[in-house]
Scaffold this active site. Structure first.
Site, PDB file in Angstrom:
ATOM      1  CE  LYS A 120      -4.274  -1.967   1.665  1.00 41.96           C
ATOM      2  NZ  LYS A 120      -3.898  -3.393   1.882  1.00 41.96           N
TER       3      LYS A 120
HETATM    4  C1  LIG Z   1      -4.490  -4.445   1.286  1.00 39.19           C
HETATM    5  C2  LIG Z   1      -3.793  -5.761   1.261  1.00 39.19           C
HETATM    6  C3  LIG Z   1      -4.197  -6.798   0.407  1.00 39.19           C
HETATM    7  C4  LIG Z   1      -5.416  -6.699  -0.489  1.00 39.19           C
HETATM    8  O1  LIG Z   1      -5.264  -5.759  -1.499  1.00 39.19           O
HETATM    9  P1  LIG Z   1      -6.571  -5.182  -2.250  1.00 39.19           P
HETATM   10  O2  LIG Z   1      -6.065  -4.035  -3.041  1.00 39.19           O
HETATM   11  O3  LIG Z   1      -7.498  -4.749  -1.161  1.00 39.19           O
HETATM   12  O4  LIG Z   1      -7.130  -6.268  -3.063  1.00 39.19           O
HETATM   13  C5  LIG Z   1      -3.465  -7.963   0.395  1.00 39.19           C
HETATM   14  N1  LIG Z   1      -2.390  -8.117   1.194  1.00 39.19           N
HETATM   15  C6  LIG Z   1      -1.965  -7.146   2.024  1.00 39.19           C
HETATM   16  C7  LIG Z   1      -0.788  -7.386   2.890  1.00 39.19           C
HETATM   17  C8  LIG Z   1      -2.646  -5.930   2.094  1.00 39.19           C
HETATM   18  O5  LIG Z   1      -2.242  -4.980   2.935  1.00 39.19           O
END
Ligand SMILES: *Cc1c(COP(=O)(O)O)cnc(C)c1O
Length: 487
Positions: A120
């Site tokens: 993210k």
């Molecule tokens: C947010 C997240 C996901 C999922 O990603 P999306 O964009 O919501 O599909 C998967 N793994 C981790 C570690 C995350 O922080």
């Protein structure tokens, strides 16, 4: 480039007009009016670019109303070794998203070397700089209100800390995050960051955020905004690393590859879908879920059936414990030929399911089996699968034993499903979504040892923490915001 709503009832807007907002006024999500197309000549040119230059090449197609020099400066400040060097000691940070080859044709794209050790950061760091830029131009301020079960909130806080004109009020479920996640967030001492631990579950926190956002007078007065995964700028920033991963895993732009993507809110893989629609030669987009397999069920059966919070399990890949994937509507809009009326019809059923409690939400929200949409689905290149706790443990163990690489639980879901679903002729790039240091308990269970932790994070649990504890009471939350975001 103009942006339209998936529900078809919002006038087209510019990139900067939708930058600070969330949903479109008609309840839909914003998407480009048309996906910009990348020519073969551009792909050839882009292949040799640094991450920052590639990000500029891609994002300048989306953010057409930001002057080129400004966009370049924002991107240069974001995608630097200084920001993305908190990950594994043996990573090539100069690549920003290094590709790690496990065996010929099987790779991991490292996306977790940012400040909070999850993918993210790739988009959120850009968002922090874009927000600060836009707010300064408008002489305005923004109070970001969010709820997190861990990863999103910390990524948002590390992106917004110290930014002028921005405060972050982040709700988290009291006592429900790992001690590492707590330490990451609560140890921030920046005066513009407010951590609020809610006596309740993540969904209680989420409901409080929704309640405040639905109070339009309060929202306006206190300039409340969000940074959740439906934000278009976040999705567009994620498009960049699909290009980077493609170039890193191939020798020429004639090749096709597969990406496997651990999915929760469908944000990450939505960016892959967009990269593919722009012309990146992606042969397969493999969606991996954990035990909460709503999306896998859709791609296998055509039925989209969000389960409601009571039927959403707590798993060992917690960032994917999601029932309603907020970005999924973007893909469905493309699937139904960009027919906003059809999307409205589908989501009126989805929304009816949620408001009438959990029993109702078990009713199929919509079903495309037997329709033209089902026949159109294969041309979008998706495959899917689900991974369970036992699969996760096995995959973490196998990758560690065979390759000496320690992976986190979510990435394990992606690798597991990717290996099962890939067409063998396609090189596979598995997107890493977090580092194992964030999920120590499961790593301990899988490997009988503590996860590796980047040196910068040693002992962060011992740092002083700053957070208030609050009951799940919307009035109290509003009073707290009013007291700390003076008008
Ligand atoms: C947010 C997240 C996901 C999922 O990603 P999306 O964009 O919501 O599909 C998967 N793994 C981790 C570690 C995350 O922080």
């Amino acid at each position: 480039m103009k942006y339209i709503s998936t529900r078809g009832n919002t006038p087209a807007k510019n990139f900067t007009e939708i930058l600070l907002g969330g949903l479109a006024p008609d309840g839909g999500l914003y998407l480009p009016e048309q996906y910009p197309q990348v020519t073969r000549a551009e792909l050839d040119m882009w292949r040799g670019l640094s991450y920052a230059d590639l990000a500029y090449a891609v994002l300048s197609k989306f953010a057409t109303d930001i002057p080129a020099a400004d966009l370049k400066a924002i991107i240069a400040k974001t995608y630097t070794t200084a920001v993305y060097s908190n990950g594994r000691a043996d990573s090539d940070f100069s690549q920003i998203t290094p590709l790690r080859t496990l065996e010929p044709g099987v790779h991991i794209l490292e996306l977790s070397n940012g400040p909070t050790l999850a993918f993210k950061d790739m988009a959120m760091q850009l968002l922090g700089n874009l927000f600060e830029y836009a707010l300064a131009k408008q002489h305005d301020e923004l109070n970001i209100l969010g709820a997190t079960s861990g990863d999103t909130g910390s990524a948002a806080e590390y992106a917004m800390r110290g930014k002028r004109g921005i405060r972050v009020f982040m709700l988290s479920p009291h006592g429900k995050m790992s001690s590492f996640q707590r330490a990451q967030m609560y140890s921030l001492q920046d005066p513009n960051i407010f951590n609020i631990a809610i006596n309740g579950m993540f969904d209680d926190a989420q409901d409080m955020v929704k309640a405040v956002s639905n109070d339009h007078a309060f929202k306006e007065k206190y300039k409340i905004g969000t940074v959740n995964s439906i934000n278009w700028a976040r999705v567009s920033a994620q498009v960049v690393y699909y290009f980077k991963g493609y170039f890193a895993a191939t020798k020429s732009n004639d090749e096709q590859i597969a990406f496997s993507v651990p999915s929760g809110n469908f944000g990450n893989i939505c960016a892959g879908h967009i990269a593919r629609m722009m012309g990146l030669p992606i042969g397969q987009l493999i969606l991996a879920t954990n035990e909460n397999d709503v999306l896998d069920e859709f791609f296998r059966t055509g039925v989209y059936r969000p389960r409601g919070t009571k039927h959403t399990y707590e798993t060992s890949s917690p960032s994917m414990d999601i029932s309603k994937a907020s970005n999924f509507e973007r893909f469905v809009f493309d699937l139904v030929g960009r027919d906003g009326a059809r999307v409205r019809e589908f989501w009126s059923r989805v929304d009816a399911g949620s408001s009438s409690g959990n029993a109702a939400s078990d009713i199929a929200a919509f079903d495309i089996k037997g329709t033209d949409y089902w026949d159109a689905l294969p041309k979008f290149g998706f495959a899917s699968g689900k991974s369970t706790h036992q699969d996760r443990l096995k995959t973490i163990r196998k990758v560690w034993e065979d390759h000496g690489v320690m992976i986190d639980t979510h990435t394990a879901d992606g690798i597991r499903v990717g290996l099962l679903q890939r067409r063998p002729s396609l090189p596979l790039v598995c997107l890493e979504t977090a580092l194992p240091a964030k999920f120590a308990e499961t790593i301990q269970e899988a490997l009988g040892r503590e996860p590796e932790r980047p040196a910068a994070m040693a002992g962060i649990e011992k740092l002083p923490q700053r957070c208030v504890v609050m009951d799940a009471d919307v009035k109290k939350l509003k009073a707290y915001i009013a007291a700390n975001a003076p008008q």
